[in-house]
Design a protein around this motif. Structure first.
Motif, PDB file in Angstrom:
ATOM      1  N   MET A 226     -30.756   6.031 -12.831  1.00 15.17           N
ATOM      2  CA  MET A 226     -30.432   4.991 -13.717  1.00 15.17           C
ATOM      3  C   MET A 226     -31.447   4.027 -14.052  1.00 15.17           C
ATOM      4  SD  MET A 226     -27.447   5.905 -14.902  1.00 15.17           S
ATOM      5  CE  MET A 226     -26.607   4.775 -15.992  1.00 15.17           C
ATOM      6  N   LYS A 227     -32.876   4.280 -13.623  1.00 19.27           N
ATOM      7  CA  LYS A 227     -33.788   3.400 -13.536  1.00 19.27           C
ATOM      8  C   LYS A 227     -34.554   3.058 -14.793  1.00 19.27           C
ATOM      9  CE  LYS A 227     -37.187   7.085 -12.818  1.00 19.27           C
ATOM     10  NZ  LYS A 227     -38.059   7.816 -11.648  1.00 19.27           N
ATOM     11  N   ASP A 228     -34.216   3.665 -15.850  1.00 11.54           N
ATOM     12  CA  ASP A 228     -34.770   3.542 -17.198  1.00 11.54           C
ATOM     13  C   ASP A 228     -33.779   2.959 -18.306  1.00 11.54           C
ATOM     14  OD1 ASP A 228     -37.100   4.866 -16.745  1.00 11.54           O
ATOM     15  OD2 ASP A 228     -36.279   6.889 -16.902  1.00 11.54           O
ATOM     16  N   VAL A 229     -32.620   2.289 -17.565  1.00 10.83           N
ATOM     17  CA  VAL A 229     -31.356   1.573 -18.280  1.00 10.83           C
ATOM     18  C   VAL A 229     -31.815  -0.048 -18.265  1.00 10.83           C
ATOM     19  CG1 VAL A 229     -29.086   1.161 -18.640  1.00 10.83           C
ATOM     20  CG2 VAL A 229     -29.981   3.455 -17.968  1.00 10.83           C
ATOM     21  N   PRO A 230     -32.198  -0.561 -19.144  1.00 12.55           N
ATOM     22  CA  PRO A 230     -32.601  -2.044 -19.327  1.00 12.55           C
ATOM     23  C   PRO A 230     -31.007  -2.939 -19.116  1.00 12.55           C
ATOM     24  CG  PRO A 230     -32.491  -1.020 -21.446  1.00 12.55           C
ATOM     25  CD  PRO A 230     -32.295  -0.031 -20.761  1.00 12.55           C
ATOM     26  N   TYR A 231     -31.356  -3.931 -18.705  1.00 17.43           N
ATOM     27  CA  TYR A 231     -30.149  -4.734 -18.404  1.00 17.43           C
ATOM     28  C   TYR A 231     -29.714  -5.467 -19.653  1.00 17.43           C
ATOM     29  CZ  TYR A 231     -27.156  -8.689 -16.848  1.00 17.43           C
ATOM     30  OH  TYR A 231     -26.162  -9.627 -16.608  1.00 17.43           O
ATOM     31  N   PRO A 232     -28.438  -5.406 -20.098  1.00 18.64           N
ATOM     32  CA  PRO A 232     -28.034  -6.109 -21.450  1.00 18.64           C
ATOM     33  C   PRO A 232     -28.216  -7.323 -21.742  1.00 18.64           C
ATOM     34  CG  PRO A 232     -26.346  -5.333 -20.197  1.00 18.64           C
ATOM     35  CD  PRO A 232     -27.460  -5.048 -19.237  1.00 18.64           C
ATOM     36  N   ARG A 233     -29.301  -7.839 -22.207  1.00 17.04           N
ATOM     37  CA  ARG A 233     -29.583  -9.313 -22.218  1.00 17.04           C
ATOM     38  C   ARG A 233     -28.619  -9.829 -23.329  1.00 17.04           C
ATOM     39  NH1 ARG A 233     -35.924  -9.809 -21.012  1.00 17.04           N
ATOM     40  NH2 ARG A 233     -35.827  -8.657 -18.863  1.00 17.04           N
ATOM     41  N   THR A 234     -28.053 -10.905 -23.197  1.00 18.43           N
ATOM     42  CA  THR A 234     -27.311 -11.672 -24.085  1.00 18.43           C
ATOM     43  C   THR A 234     -28.186 -12.853 -24.334  1.00 18.43           C
ATOM     44  OG1 THR A 234     -26.018 -12.907 -22.873  1.00 18.43           O
ATOM     45  CG2 THR A 234     -25.114 -10.542 -23.402  1.00 18.43           C
ATOM     46  N   ALA A 235     -27.559 -13.798 -25.435  1.00 16.27           N
ATOM     47  CA  ALA A 235     -28.243 -14.874 -25.829  1.00 16.27           C
ATOM     48  C   ALA A 235     -28.375 -15.782 -24.666  1.00 16.27           C
ATOM     49  CB  ALA A 235     -27.524 -15.786 -26.913  1.00 16.27           C
ATOM     50  N   ALA A 236     -27.278 -15.641 -23.466  1.00 20.59           N
ATOM     51  CA  ALA A 236     -27.360 -16.361 -22.363  1.00 20.59           C
ATOM     52  C   ALA A 236     -28.513 -16.341 -21.328  1.00 20.59           C
ATOM     53  CB  ALA A 236     -26.043 -16.535 -21.791  1.00 20.59           C
ATOM     54  N   TRP A 237     -29.097 -14.899 -21.400  1.00 21.10           N
ATOM     55  CA  TRP A 237     -29.990 -14.622 -20.402  1.00 21.10           C
ATOM     56  C   TRP A 237     -31.256 -15.473 -20.483  1.00 21.10           C
ATOM     57  CZ3 TRP A 237     -34.800 -12.250 -18.858  1.00 21.10           C
ATOM     58  CH2 TRP A 237     -34.722 -11.628 -17.865  1.00 21.10           C
ATOM     59  N   ASP A 238     -31.663 -15.987 -19.204  1.00 19.95           N
ATOM     60  CA  ASP A 238     -32.775 -16.830 -19.087  1.00 19.95           C
ATOM     61  C   ASP A 238     -32.711 -18.088 -20.027  1.00 19.95           C
ATOM     62  OD1 ASP A 238     -34.910 -17.703 -17.706  1.00 19.95           O
ATOM     63  OD2 ASP A 238     -36.313 -16.393 -18.690  1.00 19.95           O
ATOM     64  N   ALA A 239     -31.478 -18.356 -20.426  1.00 15.99           N
ATOM     65  CA  ALA A 239     -31.657 -19.535 -21.494  1.00 15.99           C
ATOM     66  C   ALA A 239     -30.880 -20.964 -20.754  1.00 15.99           C
ATOM     67  CB  ALA A 239     -30.373 -19.216 -22.667  1.00 15.99           C
ATOM     68  N   THR A 240     -31.042 -22.065 -21.304  1.00 18.81           N
ATOM     69  CA  THR A 240     -30.291 -23.070 -20.768  1.00 18.81           C
ATOM     70  C   THR A 240     -29.118 -23.672 -21.770  1.00 18.81           C
ATOM     71  OG1 THR A 240     -31.778 -24.460 -22.513  1.00 18.81           O
ATOM     72  CG2 THR A 240     -32.689 -24.036 -20.227  1.00 18.81           C
ATOM     73  N   VAL A 241     -28.392 -24.534 -21.140  1.00 28.51           N
ATOM     74  CA  VAL A 241     -27.067 -24.851 -21.666  1.00 28.51           C
ATOM     75  C   VAL A 241     -27.246 -26.213 -21.961  1.00 28.51           C
ATOM     76  CG1 VAL A 241     -24.750 -25.366 -21.248  1.00 28.51           C
ATOM     77  CG2 VAL A 241     -25.637 -23.355 -20.151  1.00 28.51           C
ATOM     78  N   ARG A 242     -27.037 -26.209 -23.206  1.00 27.96           N
ATOM     79  CA  ARG A 242     -27.214 -27.720 -23.804  1.00 27.96           C
ATOM     80  C   ARG A 242     -26.193 -28.732 -23.401  1.00 27.96           C
ATOM     81  NH1 ARG A 242     -26.907 -28.330 -30.209  1.00 27.96           N
ATOM     82  NH2 ARG A 242     -28.243 -26.727 -30.118  1.00 27.96           N
ATOM     83  N   ASN A 243     -26.562 -29.886 -22.765  1.00 30.15           N
ATOM     84  CA  ASN A 243     -25.560 -30.830 -22.091  1.00 30.15           C
ATOM     85  C   ASN A 243     -24.867 -30.128 -20.792  1.00 30.15           C
ATOM     86  OD1 ASN A 243     -25.851 -32.612 -24.370  1.00 30.15           O
ATOM     87  ND2 ASN A 243     -24.407 -31.646 -25.426  1.00 30.15           N
ATOM     88  N   ALA A 244     -25.850 -29.490 -20.314  1.00 32.75           N
ATOM     89  CA  ALA A 244     -25.244 -28.627 -18.946  1.00 32.75           C
ATOM     90  C   ALA A 244     -24.757 -29.920 -18.001  1.00 32.75           C
ATOM     91  CB  ALA A 244     -26.559 -27.963 -18.267  1.00 32.75           C
TER      92      ALA A 244
END
Length: 525
Positions: A271-289
């Motif tokens: 499964m080495k060629d299967v990319p991680y399913p990134r959503t809008a939350a991936w490597d993102a900040t939370v406003r008012n975290a």
């Protein structure tokens, strides 16, 4: 009320005295209620399925249980429950057999765990009780692990106990609870067949099982891969028990795909060629975290590379779980009991892998960590259907008791999903589920010990509804997400105000005890 008020300090908060005492105070009542209620194998052929290397004798073996003879069939259907470890929603699309289960059965699309951590989640699955009624909040230390589970007598409240007494043959295989030591501890109440490992099981090779009181050591051959061993044992139990015409309950709890994400040799590198399913939350900040999440820097290249590798190995380990599902379903069909058997798949918690700039971990109230699959096939379950009814891990035990004809446990906090599994859409259904989490005590033996980079939130309690997530931390901070408009939970709206119903519902759920109380709390106006 939320236990403690110390924010993110090193000491884990503990329940208040009244909540801490609740499990012990009600245990005798539950035993009397239960008595009244009762009165009323390889997924892919392996070249070498040889015997394990060494066997010794443990101190305990299962005690025979007197039970009535009840015939297997529509009135007392069989239950096969497969529980994966740290299995996140984004893995479902990569498991063909699980997708076949979805086509043949019903998917509960809004199923949540009551804590995104192994031991408290599993304790609640076993008992049908929230952590504030099990007393189990963490994996180890004074408020967690199997020691806390035993301290509050939770093993006597497991759904297997009344099912065994009612005439079911029961089996538990795989991972039980954190702190279980197979060389020192015997089988737990309620289980006729007991094949259970300890902390060494995460490696999938070189582990030890307590097999009905015998200590059996497995090595490093391909046939010793733990998921496959459990698969063979499960299929054998199904075939043997079905031949006796006795109804059975089987739970198979894998260690996979928990860290260190060990795949079976047959799938390594596939499964080495299967990319991680990134959503809008991936490597993102939370406003008012909240404070514990603020200031996280973007994922570093090395962290992204490790996530990609971990994802590959998780997928490969999941293929073995998929094979296990195929194997037990085949065993059920071959035994001629498919029309009288429920097969259920779920997870103890999810896992984030880069979302919110967090390295792989859990413990948060985010959807990545508390939203898990629940798929069921069986008699009366409409094929290819999905329910959006809000369900929780504390509902599983009450459902097993209900569908098996054993009865109900009025002191369980969860409710039966029998009608929903069979296609109903009840009008007066629960509208919220509680998530309870303690800041952990940092016990080195805890396999889920995390740092701030992977998520180390302070103690919190949260409520999930169909369109909102509300969190209140021990230090007083709050989070509120409109999950209908913001499904990735990226904008904390709490500074602008929280809908009054959510704090009211959270407070009611924190105080609830028993199904009537908790169902009323879950519908707080």
């Amino acid at each position: 009320m939320l236990p403690g008020s110390g924010g993110s300090g090193n000491d884990a908060p503990v329940p208040s005295p009244t909540r801490r005492a609740a499990p012990a105070r009600r245990s005798s009542l539950l035993r009397r209620a239960a008595a009244l209620l009762i009165a009323a194998v390889c997924a892919v052929p392996l070249a070498a399925c040889t015997a394990p290397a060494t066997t010794t004798t443990a101190s305990e073996s299962p005690t025979p249980v007197a039970r009535p003879h009840v015939p297997a069939g529509p009135q007392h259907p069989n239950i096969v429950f497969v529980l994966a470890d740290d299995y996140a929603m984004n893995l479902v699309q990569h498991m063909p057999e699980l997708q076949r289960m979805q086509a043949a059965g019903r998917t509960m699309s809004r199923h949540y765990v009551v804590d995104s951590l192994c031991c408290p989640s599993r304790s609640s699955i076993f008992t049908g009780r929230y952590p504030h009624d099990t007393g189990v909040y963490t994996n180890a230390g004074t408020d967690g692990g199997i020691d806390a589970f035993h301290r509050y007598g939770d093993q006597q409240h497991c759904f297997a106990v009344p099912m065994q007494k009612a005439g079911y043959r029961t089996a538990f295989m795989g991972k039980y609870l954190n702190g279980y030591v197979p060389q020192k501890m015997g089988p737990e109440p309620g289980w006729d067949e007991w094949d259970v490992g300890g902390g060494g099981g995460y490696a999938e090779f070189g582990y030890t099982l307590n097999e009905n009181g015998r200590i059996v050591h497995y090595g490093h051959r391909p046939s010793d891969y733990m998921v496959d061993v459990l698969s063979r044992k499960a299929a054998g139990f199904i075939r043997t028990t079905a031949a006796t015409r006795q109804p059975f309950l089987l739970e198979v709890a894998t260690y996979a795909p928990h860290d260190p994400y060990v795949p079976p040799p047959r799938y390594a590198g596939t499964m080495k060629d299967v990319p991680y399913p990134r959503t809008a939350a991936w490597d993102a900040t939370v406003r008012n975290a909240p404070s514990w999440l603020k200031g996280h820097v973007p994922l570093r290249p090395a962290e992204k590379a490790l996530i990609a590798k971990d994802w590959e190995r998780r997928l490969e380990a999941d293929l073995a779980i998929d094979d296990l599902l195929k194997n037990v379903r085949r065993a059920v069909a071959d035994a001629g009991v498919a029309n009288d058997t429920y097969v259920v798949f779920s997870s103890d918690n999810g896992l984030h892998m880069g979302e919110y700039r967090l390295t792989p971990g859990k413990e948060t109230a985010f959807d990545t960590d508390v939203h898990v699959p629940l798929v069921v096939t069986g008699p009366g379950v409409p094929a290819g259907t999905t329910s959006d009814a809000l369900t929780s891990s504390i509902d599983l035990g009450p459902t097993f008791l209900d569908v098996s004809g054993v009865g109900t446990d009025p002191e369980a906090d969860g409710t039966s999903l029998k009608a929903v599994w069979h296609g109903a859409d009840p009008a007066d259904w629960q509208e919220g589920v509680l998530v309870e989490h303690h800041h952990r005590q940092g016990v080195p033996s805890d396999p889920d010990l995390q740092n701030a980079r992977s998520a180390d939130p302070p103690a919190y309690e949260a409520v999930r509804t169909k369109d909102a997530m509300y969190v209140r931390y021990a230090d007083g901070e709050q989070e509120y997400y409109d999950t209908a408009a913001d499904p990735d939970e990226l904008v904390n709206l709490a500074p602008k105000g929280v809908p009054p119903r959510l704090p009211r519902m959270l407070a009611a759920l924190e105080r609830c005890h028993g199904v009537a109380s908790c169902q009323s709390a879950a519908r707080t106006p």
